[in-house]
Design a protein around this motif. Structure first.
Motif, mmCIF file in Angstrom:
data_model
loop_
_atom_site.group_PDB
_atom_site.id
_atom_site.type_symbol
_atom_site.label_atom_id
_atom_site.label_comp_id
_atom_site.label_asym_id
_atom_site.label_seq_id
_atom_site.Cartn_x
_atom_site.Cartn_y
_atom_site.Cartn_z
ATOM 1 N N MET A 188 0.722 -1.231 0.071
ATOM 2 C CA MET A 188 -0.023 0.002 -0.005
ATOM 3 C C MET A 188 0.794 1.251 -0.001
ATOM 4 O O MET A 188 0.959 2.148 -0.808
ATOM 5 C CB MET A 188 -0.830 0.066 1.378
ATOM 6 C CG MET A 188 -2.076 -1.212 1.162
ATOM 7 S SD MET A 188 -3.052 -1.320 2.809
ATOM 8 C CE MET A 188 -3.659 0.219 2.660
ATOM 9 N N PHE A 189 1.970 1.476 0.823
ATOM 10 C CA PHE A 189 2.676 2.606 0.800
ATOM 11 C C PHE A 189 3.446 2.659 -0.723
ATOM 12 O O PHE A 189 3.820 3.860 -0.973
ATOM 13 C CB PHE A 189 3.937 2.316 2.162
ATOM 14 C CG PHE A 189 3.119 2.519 3.146
ATOM 15 C CD1 PHE A 189 2.335 3.669 3.563
ATOM 16 C CD2 PHE A 189 3.603 1.936 4.369
ATOM 17 C CE1 PHE A 189 1.971 4.030 4.759
ATOM 18 C CE2 PHE A 189 3.043 1.929 5.645
ATOM 19 C CZ PHE A 189 2.196 3.251 5.867
ATOM 20 N N THR A 190 4.134 1.461 -1.105
ATOM 21 C CA THR A 190 4.554 1.726 -2.418
ATOM 22 C C THR A 190 3.426 2.277 -3.617
ATOM 23 O O THR A 190 4.123 2.756 -4.318
ATOM 24 C CB THR A 190 5.187 0.351 -2.823
ATOM 25 O OG1 THR A 190 6.006 -0.190 -1.746
ATOM 26 C CG2 THR A 190 6.176 0.464 -4.015
ATOM 27 N N SER A 191 2.517 1.870 -3.336
ATOM 28 C CA SER A 191 1.420 2.163 -4.497
ATOM 29 C C SER A 191 1.238 3.697 -4.433
ATOM 30 O O SER A 191 0.830 4.378 -5.326
ATOM 31 C CB SER A 191 0.274 1.534 -4.362
ATOM 32 O OG SER A 191 -0.558 2.069 -3.017
ATOM 33 N N ILE A 192 1.404 4.529 -3.444
ATOM 34 C CA ILE A 192 1.484 5.758 -3.210
ATOM 35 C C ILE A 192 2.749 6.707 -3.015
ATOM 36 O O ILE A 192 2.778 7.786 -2.737
ATOM 37 C CB ILE A 192 0.548 6.352 -2.144
ATOM 38 C CG1 ILE A 192 1.174 5.807 -0.654
ATOM 39 C CG2 ILE A 192 -0.911 5.969 -2.173
ATOM 40 C CD1 ILE A 192 0.526 6.240 0.498
ATOM 41 N N ILE B 92 10.091 -3.668 -14.327
ATOM 42 C CA ILE B 92 8.834 -4.021 -13.438
ATOM 43 C C ILE B 92 8.414 -2.894 -12.863
ATOM 44 O O ILE B 92 9.111 -2.022 -12.137
ATOM 45 C CB ILE B 92 9.060 -4.986 -12.255
ATOM 46 C CG1 ILE B 92 9.748 -6.334 -12.699
ATOM 47 C CG2 ILE B 92 7.793 -5.081 -11.558
ATOM 48 C CD1 ILE B 92 9.813 -7.336 -11.586
ATOM 49 N N LEU B 93 7.167 -2.283 -13.259
ATOM 50 C CA LEU B 93 6.577 -0.883 -13.047
ATOM 51 C C LEU B 93 6.019 -1.047 -11.645
ATOM 52 O O LEU B 93 5.062 -1.377 -11.384
ATOM 53 C CB LEU B 93 5.736 -0.537 -14.048
ATOM 54 C CG LEU B 93 6.284 -0.379 -15.281
ATOM 55 C CD1 LEU B 93 4.869 0.114 -16.421
ATOM 56 C CD2 LEU B 93 7.428 0.592 -15.382
ATOM 57 N N TRP B 94 6.814 -1.071 -10.520
ATOM 58 C CA TRP B 94 6.384 -1.495 -9.379
ATOM 59 C C TRP B 94 5.244 -0.592 -8.537
ATOM 60 O O TRP B 94 4.610 -0.922 -7.828
ATOM 61 C CB TRP B 94 7.600 -1.428 -8.138
ATOM 62 C CG TRP B 94 8.463 -2.357 -8.220
ATOM 63 C CD1 TRP B 94 9.774 -2.409 -8.652
ATOM 64 C CD2 TRP B 94 8.051 -3.890 -7.918
ATOM 65 N NE1 TRP B 94 10.555 -3.780 -8.632
ATOM 66 C CE2 TRP B 94 9.612 -4.524 -8.284
ATOM 67 C CE3 TRP B 94 7.284 -4.578 -7.622
ATOM 68 C CZ2 TRP B 94 9.747 -5.925 -7.920
ATOM 69 C CZ3 TRP B 94 7.494 -5.774 -7.102
ATOM 70 C CH2 TRP B 94 8.285 -6.473 -7.649
ATOM 71 N N GLY B 95 5.328 0.857 -8.990
ATOM 72 C CA GLY B 95 4.167 1.588 -8.883
ATOM 73 C C GLY B 95 3.052 1.156 -9.210
ATOM 74 O O GLY B 95 1.851 0.950 -8.223
ATOM 75 N N PRO B 96 2.589 0.989 -10.427
ATOM 76 C CA PRO B 96 1.433 0.307 -11.126
ATOM 77 C C PRO B 96 0.860 -0.909 -10.505
ATOM 78 O O PRO B 96 -0.192 -1.278 -10.392
ATOM 79 C CB PRO B 96 1.541 0.404 -12.667
ATOM 80 C CG PRO B 96 2.587 1.480 -12.785
ATOM 81 C CD PRO B 96 3.672 1.409 -11.555
ATOM 82 N N VAL B 97 2.105 -1.720 -10.404
ATOM 83 C CA VAL B 97 1.813 -3.281 -9.934
ATOM 84 C C VAL B 97 1.131 -3.048 -8.291
ATOM 85 O O VAL B 97 0.030 -3.826 -8.139
ATOM 86 C CB VAL B 97 3.225 -3.946 -9.892
ATOM 87 C CG1 VAL B 97 2.829 -5.228 -9.225
ATOM 88 C CG2 VAL B 97 3.408 -4.290 -11.478
ATOM 89 N N THR B 98 1.661 -2.294 -7.501
ATOM 90 C CA THR B 98 1.395 -2.298 -6.212
ATOM 91 C C THR B 98 0.096 -1.593 -6.121
ATOM 92 O O THR B 98 -0.886 -1.932 -5.192
ATOM 93 C CB THR B 98 2.566 -1.520 -5.298
ATOM 94 O OG1 THR B 98 2.554 -0.250 -5.997
ATOM 95 C CG2 THR B 98 3.824 -2.524 -5.133
ATOM 96 N N ALA B 99 -0.289 -0.588 -7.124
ATOM 97 C CA ALA B 99 -1.455 0.114 -7.105
ATOM 98 C C ALA B 99 -2.681 -0.910 -7.505
ATOM 99 O O ALA B 99 -3.631 -0.973 -7.039
ATOM 100 C CB ALA B 99 -1.517 1.119 -7.905
#
Length: 270
Positions: free
Chosen positions: A27-31, A233-240
Motif C-alpha cells: 500500500m505504501f509503495t502504491s502511493i 517491473i513497474l512497481w508503482g502500478p503493480v502495487t496500485a
C-alpha cells in the motif's frame, strides 16, 4: 495485567506485524513516486501521490476487468457452494455402495497442483470453442473449488445430530425442507468459510486466467501482470493494482465475518 496476558499480547502483536507488514508495504509503495519506491533506505515520511493509480486506469480498462473478475468469482462461488453443500449432505446422511472410494476420490482431486490441469483444460475448452469467455473460467474455478467445499460441508453436516431432521419429518417437513430450514442454519459457519475460500481462490487466481483467456475474459490478476514488462517491473502500478485487488476481498470478509460468529451461537439444541 498479568505476565501471561502481556506475553499473549506480545505474541499477537509480533504475529500481526509479520503478516500485515507485506500488505502495508504494498500500500505504501502504491502511493510513492518511482524514485521513492527504489530509494534505500526506504522512505517512511513522504507526500502521497495517486499517480500510480492514474496509470492503472489510463493504460488498462480496469473497470471492464473488474467486472470480469466479479462475475467469474460470484458464479463459481455460487455453483461451488450449492453443489458442494448438496454433495456434502449426501455423503453425510446417505449410505451408498463404495462411499469410501467416492469420498477418497473427491478429496484426492484436491491434491493435484493447478499447473498439471492447465494444459488438459485448455485442450478441452479449445476443442469446444470455449476459450476466452467467462464461462470457461467459471467452470474451471468451480472444478477446483468444489472438492474443498464438499469436504468442508461433509464435516460440518456429519457432526449435526440426525434427530433434528427426524423431529422435522414428524412435523411433516420433507428431507430437503429439513436440510434447508434446520441443517443449513446450523452449518452456517461452514458455508461462510467455504464462501470466503472460494471467493479468494477465484478472485486471486492467475494461472488459469492467463492461459484460458485472451482479451475479452481477462481478469484483474492478469491485468496487473501486464505492468511486468521485458524492460522493467513497474512497481508503482503493480502495487496500485494489487492494492485495488485486495480491497473487494477485504470488504467481503468484513461483511461475512458476522455470520461466522452468529452461526456458532445458532447451533444450540433447545
Amino acid at each position: 495485567m498479568q505476565r501471561k496476558n502481556v506475553l499473549a499480547y506480545g505474541y499477537v502483536g509480533i504475529a500481526l506485524v509479520v503478516f500485515l507488514f507485506p500488505i502495508f508495504w504494498v500500500m505504501f509503495t502504491s502511493i510513492k513516486t518511482p524514485v521513492q519506491a527504489f530509494q534505500i533506505p526506504p522512505v517512511w515520511i513522504f507526500k502521497p501521490t495517486l499517480e500510480n493509480y492514474a496509470i492503472v486506469f489510463s493504460r488498462q480498462p480496469f473497470v471492464y476487468y473488474f467486472f470480469n473478475s466479479f462475475i467469474v468469482t460470484a458464479l463459481s462461488t455460487a455453483l461451488s457452494i450449492v453443489s458442494g453443500t448438496l454433495a456434502g449432505y449426501s455423503l453425510a446422511r446417505f449410505r451408498i455402495k463404495g462411499q469410501k472410494w467416492v469420498t477418497f476420490t473427491v478429496f484426492f482431486t484436491k491434491m493435484f497442483p493447478p499447473i498439471v490441469l492447465v494444459v488438459p483444460f485448455f485442450i478441452m475448452f479449445r476443442q469446444v470453442g470455449g476459450t476466452d469467455n467467462l464461462w470457461t473460467l467459471t467452470l474451471a474455478y468451480t472444478s477446483f473449488n468444489l472438492p474443498f467445499v464438499i469436504w468442508l460441508m461433509w464435516g460440518f453436516l456429519k457432526e449435526l445430530p440426525e434427530s433434528l431432521e427426524e423431529a422435522a419429518s414428524i412435523d411433516g417437513t420433507s428431507r430437503f425442507g429439513a436440510m434447508w430450514r434446520i441443517m443449513l442454519p446450523l452449518a452456517k459457519p461452514g458455508v461462510a468459510v467455504a464462501a470466503i475460500f472460494c471467493c479468494m481462490n477465484s478472485w486471486n487466481e492467475f494461472l488459469f486466467a492467463l492461459n484460458l483467456t485472451g482479451t475479452h475474459a481477462k481478469t484483474l490478476p492478469v491485468m496487473a501482470a501486464n505492468f511486468v514488462t521485458q524492460e522493467a517491473i513497474l512497481w508503482g502500478p503493480v502495487t496500485a493494482a494489487g492494492t485495488m485487488l485486495m480491497i473487494p476481498m477485504f470488504i467481503f470478509t468484513l461483511l461475512i465475518q458476522k455470520h461466522l460468529v452468529q452461526g456458532l451461537t445458532m447451533g444450540a439444541v433447545k
